[in-house]
Write a protein that holds these residues in place. Structure first.
Motif, PDB file in Angstrom:
ATOM      1  N   VAL A 165       2.811  42.811   6.900  1.00  0.00           N
ATOM      2  CA  VAL A 165       3.916  42.398   7.760  1.00  0.00           C
ATOM      3  C   VAL A 165       3.767  43.084   9.118  1.00  0.00           C
ATOM      4  CG1 VAL A 165       6.420  42.267   7.983  1.00  0.00           C
ATOM      5  CG2 VAL A 165       5.374  42.212   5.701  1.00  0.00           C
ATOM      6  N   ASP A 166       3.480  42.294  10.168  1.00  0.00           N
ATOM      7  CA  ASP A 166       3.253  42.875  11.502  1.00  0.00           C
ATOM      8  C   ASP A 166       2.235  43.998  11.448  1.00  0.00           C
ATOM      9  OD1 ASP A 166       6.829  42.613  11.988  1.00  0.00           O
ATOM     10  OD2 ASP A 166       5.231  41.140  12.388  1.00  0.00           O
ATOM     11  N   GLY A 167       1.143  43.751  10.683  1.00  0.00           N
ATOM     12  CA  GLY A 167       0.059  44.722  10.603  1.00  0.00           C
ATOM     13  C   GLY A 167       0.321  45.884   9.656  1.00  0.00           C
ATOM     14  N   GLU A 168       1.524  45.965   9.079  1.00  0.00           N
ATOM     15  CA  GLU A 168       1.860  47.053   8.155  1.00  0.00           C
ATOM     16  C   GLU A 168       1.905  46.558   6.714  1.00  0.00           C
ATOM     17  OE1 GLU A 168       1.556  49.811  10.716  1.00  0.00           O
ATOM     18  OE2 GLU A 168       2.257  50.299   8.686  1.00  0.00           O
ATOM     19  N   PRO A 169       1.332  47.324   5.757  1.00  0.00           N
ATOM     20  CA  PRO A 169       1.396  46.887   4.362  1.00  0.00           C
ATOM     21  C   PRO A 169       2.820  47.012   3.810  1.00  0.00           C
ATOM     22  CG  PRO A 169       0.434  49.084   4.479  1.00  0.00           C
ATOM     23  CD  PRO A 169       0.600  48.607   5.898  1.00  0.00           C
ATOM     24  N   ALA A 170       3.218  46.069   2.949  1.00  0.00           N
ATOM     25  CA  ALA A 170       4.521  46.103   2.280  1.00  0.00           C
ATOM     26  C   ALA A 170       4.288  45.692   0.831  1.00  0.00           C
ATOM     27  CB  ALA A 170       5.496  45.133   2.946  1.00  0.00           C
ATOM     28  N   GLY A 171       5.203  46.131  -0.065  1.00  0.00           N
ATOM     29  CA  GLY A 171       5.019  45.735  -1.455  1.00  0.00           C
ATOM     30  C   GLY A 171       6.148  46.191  -2.351  1.00  0.00           C
ATOM     31  N   PHE A 172       6.239  45.588  -3.532  1.00  0.00           N
ATOM     32  CA  PHE A 172       7.224  45.997  -4.529  1.00  0.00           C
ATOM     33  C   PHE A 172       6.720  45.686  -5.922  1.00  0.00           C
ATOM     34  CE2 PHE A 172       8.043  41.590  -3.727  1.00  0.00           C
ATOM     35  CZ  PHE A 172       8.577  41.061  -4.902  1.00  0.00           C
ATOM     36  N   ASP A 212      -4.058  23.107 -12.256  1.00  0.00           N
ATOM     37  CA  ASP A 212      -4.460  22.105 -11.260  1.00  0.00           C
ATOM     38  C   ASP A 212      -3.244  21.288 -10.827  1.00  0.00           C
ATOM     39  OD1 ASP A 212      -6.729  19.219 -11.241  1.00  0.00           O
ATOM     40  OD2 ASP A 212      -5.805  20.415  -9.633  1.00  0.00           O
ATOM     41  N   PRO A 213      -2.615  21.594  -9.665  1.00  0.00           N
ATOM     42  CA  PRO A 213      -3.076  22.570  -8.679  1.00  0.00           C
ATOM     43  C   PRO A 213      -2.865  24.006  -9.149  1.00  0.00           C
ATOM     44  CG  PRO A 213      -0.919  21.741  -8.032  1.00  0.00           C
ATOM     45  CD  PRO A 213      -1.346  20.944  -9.244  1.00  0.00           C
ATOM     46  N   PRO A 214      -3.645  24.978  -8.654  1.00  0.00           N
ATOM     47  CA  PRO A 214      -3.532  26.379  -9.073  1.00  0.00           C
ATOM     48  C   PRO A 214      -2.274  27.031  -8.502  1.00  0.00           C
ATOM     49  CG  PRO A 214      -5.202  26.173  -7.365  1.00  0.00           C
ATOM     50  CD  PRO A 214      -4.739  24.793  -7.669  1.00  0.00           C
ATOM     51  N   LEU A 215      -1.284  27.255  -9.379  1.00  0.00           N
ATOM     52  CA  LEU A 215      -0.006  27.820  -8.957  1.00  0.00           C
ATOM     53  C   LEU A 215       0.383  28.976  -9.874  1.00  0.00           C
ATOM     54  CD1 LEU A 215       2.057  24.495  -8.568  1.00  0.00           C
ATOM     55  CD2 LEU A 215       0.929  25.787  -6.724  1.00  0.00           C
ATOM     56  N   VAL A 216       1.024  29.991  -9.306  1.00  0.00           N
ATOM     57  CA  VAL A 216       1.587  31.081 -10.096  1.00  0.00           C
ATOM     58  C   VAL A 216       3.052  31.259  -9.713  1.00  0.00           C
ATOM     59  CG1 VAL A 216      -0.610  32.310 -10.388  1.00  0.00           C
ATOM     60  CG2 VAL A 216       0.868  32.838  -8.406  1.00  0.00           C
ATOM     61  N   LEU A 217       3.732  32.104 -10.493  1.00  0.00           N
ATOM     62  CA  LEU A 217       5.170  32.292 -10.348  1.00  0.00           C
ATOM     63  C   LEU A 217       5.479  33.785 -10.239  1.00  0.00           C
ATOM     64  CD1 LEU A 217       7.499  30.210 -10.781  1.00  0.00           C
ATOM     65  CD2 LEU A 217       7.547  30.946 -13.160  1.00  0.00           C
ATOM     66  N   ILE A 218       6.365  34.167  -9.304  1.00  0.00           N
ATOM     67  CA  ILE A 218       6.939  35.508  -9.303  1.00  0.00           C
ATOM     68  C   ILE A 218       8.445  35.366  -9.131  1.00  0.00           C
ATOM     69  CG2 ILE A 218       4.874  36.693  -8.412  1.00  0.00           C
ATOM     70  CD1 ILE A 218       6.304  36.745  -5.640  1.00  0.00           C
ATOM     71  N   LEU A 219       9.199  36.405  -9.603  1.00  0.00           N
ATOM     72  CA  LEU A 219      10.661  36.332  -9.525  1.00  0.00           C
ATOM     73  C   LEU A 219      11.220  37.552  -8.781  1.00  0.00           C
ATOM     74  CD1 LEU A 219      11.253  35.254 -13.253  1.00  0.00           C
ATOM     75  CD2 LEU A 219      10.854  33.775 -11.270  1.00  0.00           C
ATOM     76  N   PRO A 220      11.252  37.507  -7.450  1.00  0.00           N
ATOM     77  CA  PRO A 220      11.825  38.630  -6.702  1.00  0.00           C
ATOM     78  C   PRO A 220      13.343  38.643  -6.826  1.00  0.00           C
ATOM     79  CG  PRO A 220      10.409  37.257  -5.309  1.00  0.00           C
ATOM     80  CD  PRO A 220      10.680  36.488  -6.563  1.00  0.00           C
ATOM     81  N   GLY A 221      13.913  39.856  -6.916  1.00  0.00           N
ATOM     82  CA  GLY A 221      15.362  39.979  -6.965  1.00  0.00           C
ATOM     83  C   GLY A 221      15.963  39.719  -5.587  1.00  0.00           C
ATOM     84  N   ARG A 222      17.195  39.233  -5.567  1.00  0.00           N
ATOM     85  CA  ARG A 222      17.854  38.959  -4.270  1.00  0.00           C
ATOM     86  C   ARG A 222      18.136  40.266  -3.532  1.00  0.00           C
ATOM     87  NH1 ARG A 222      19.271  33.789  -3.389  1.00  0.00           N
ATOM     88  NH2 ARG A 222      19.410  32.340  -5.164  1.00  0.00           N
ATOM     89  N   GLY A 223      18.101  41.398  -4.237  1.00  0.00           N
ATOM     90  CA  GLY A 223      18.364  42.693  -3.598  1.00  0.00           C
ATOM     91  C   GLY A 223      17.134  43.335  -2.993  1.00  0.00           C
ATOM     92  N   SER A 224      15.966  42.742  -3.199  1.00  0.00           N
ATOM     93  CA  SER A 224      14.734  43.338  -2.681  1.00  0.00           C
ATOM     94  C   SER A 224      14.723  43.317  -1.156  1.00  0.00           C
ATOM     95  CB  SER A 224      13.521  42.556  -3.198  1.00  0.00           C
ATOM     96  OG  SER A 224      12.347  42.959  -2.497  1.00  0.00           O
ATOM     97  N   SER A 225      14.370  44.444  -0.543  1.00  0.00           N
ATOM     98  CA  SER A 225      14.257  44.458   0.923  1.00  0.00           C
ATOM     99  C   SER A 225      12.826  44.122   1.339  1.00  0.00           C
ATOM    100  CB  SER A 225      14.662  45.835   1.469  1.00  0.00           C
ATOM    101  OG  SER A 225      13.807  46.839   0.951  1.00  0.00           O
ATOM    102  N   SER A 226      11.871  44.293   0.415  1.00  0.00           N
ATOM    103  CA  SER A 226      10.465  44.001   0.777  1.00  0.00           C
ATOM    104  C   SER A 226      10.160  42.508   0.724  1.00  0.00           C
ATOM    105  CB  SER A 226       9.518  44.741  -0.179  1.00  0.00           C
ATOM    106  OG  SER A 226       9.651  46.121  -0.028  1.00  0.00           O
ATOM    107  N   PHE A 286       6.105  52.070  -6.230  1.00  0.00           N
ATOM    108  CA  PHE A 286       6.418  50.820  -5.532  1.00  0.00           C
ATOM    109  C   PHE A 286       7.752  50.220  -5.962  1.00  0.00           C
ATOM    110  CE2 PHE A 286       3.023  49.372  -2.696  1.00  0.00           C
ATOM    111  CZ  PHE A 286       2.120  50.414  -2.880  1.00  0.00           C
ATOM    112  N   ALA A 287       8.478  50.944  -6.822  1.00  0.00           N
ATOM    113  CA  ALA A 287       9.798  50.475  -7.232  1.00  0.00           C
ATOM    114  C   ALA A 287      10.909  51.218  -6.493  1.00  0.00           C
ATOM    115  CB  ALA A 287       9.972  50.644  -8.738  1.00  0.00           C
ATOM    116  N   LYS A 288      10.508  52.172  -5.648  1.00  0.00           N
ATOM    117  CA  LYS A 288      11.504  52.974  -4.926  1.00  0.00           C
ATOM    118  C   LYS A 288      11.767  52.383  -3.538  1.00  0.00           C
ATOM    119  CE  LYS A 288      10.661  57.260  -7.437  1.00  0.00           C
ATOM    120  NZ  LYS A 288       9.420  58.052  -7.597  1.00  0.00           N
TER     121      LYS A 288
END
Ligand SMILES: Cc1cc2nc3c(=O)[nH]c(=O)nc-3n(C[C@H](O)[C@H](O)[C@H](O)COP(=O)(O)O)c2cc1C
Length: 160
Positions: free
Chosen positions: A27-34, A45-59, A85-87
């Motif tokens: 993000v703007d040259g800075e690493p981010a993660g959770f 096919d097509p190659p798709l994956v799923l993730i479930l971010p919480g609505r409270g995540s700031s990352s 990475f959970a903090k």
């Protein structure tokens, strides 16, 4: 009928063991993660994956804004990284080595697999979002994975 309050949900659903991932982006040259346990393959096919971010995540909103993300599947000796990475609001990448995926997002050193994605869709999922990633590239280091079960990390080599 049994109660479906959040404590009961978490305790019963915790019986479903899973791997652990860290979702990253640049993000703007800075690493981010959770840390994100809720990951799944969705379509070959097509190659798709799923993730479930919480609505409270700031990352996640920051990573989402770039339109791409990397899913890092953690290896069994990466329990500390998962906790780091959970903090929220901390320097999660302090002391963490990484190299850029083709999209530029961080591939964490020591991860057993990485999946480089563009954002395909995002749907309402209650207190979480249902995010679909279109897979652009992926690879594995063939290391034993980290497992999360009933609120604790487990190693897979113990079971083999
Ligand atoms: C083992 C484990 C699994 C987690 N799984 C998820 C998940 O699937 N989705 C999610 O949004 N947060 C999950 N979290 C919580 C996030 O990692 C945490 O809320 C997030 O890192 C907060 O930081 P942020 O504000 O920078 O996003 C998990 C945490 C742990 C320790």
């Amino acid at each position: 009928m049994a109660s479906t309050d959040p404590t009961t949900m978490r305790s019963v659903l915790g019986h479903f063991p899973s791997g652990v991932t860290i979702v990253t982006g640049l993000v703007d040259g800075e690493p981010a993660g959770f840390t994100c346990q809720s990951f799944s393959s969705l379509s070959l096919d097509p190659p798709l994956v799923l993730i479930l971010p919480g609505r409270g995540s700031s990352s996640w909103p920051r990573i989402e804004g770039t339109g791409r993300f990397v899913v890092n599947v953690l290896a069994q000796d990466q329990g500390n990284l998962s906790t780091q990475f959970a903090k929220s609001g901390t320097d999660k990448f302090a002391g963490v080595g990484w190299s850029p995926a083709p999209s530029g997002g961080p591939i964490l050193d020591g991860a057993t697999a990485w999946i480089d994605c563009t954002l395909h869709a995002s749907h309402d999922g209650g207190d979480h979002l249902i995010v679909v990633g279109a897979v652009q590239d992926l690879a594995t280091a063939e290391l034993p994975p980290l497992v999360f079960h009933r609120g604790a990390y487990a190693r897979t080599d113990a079971a083999l």
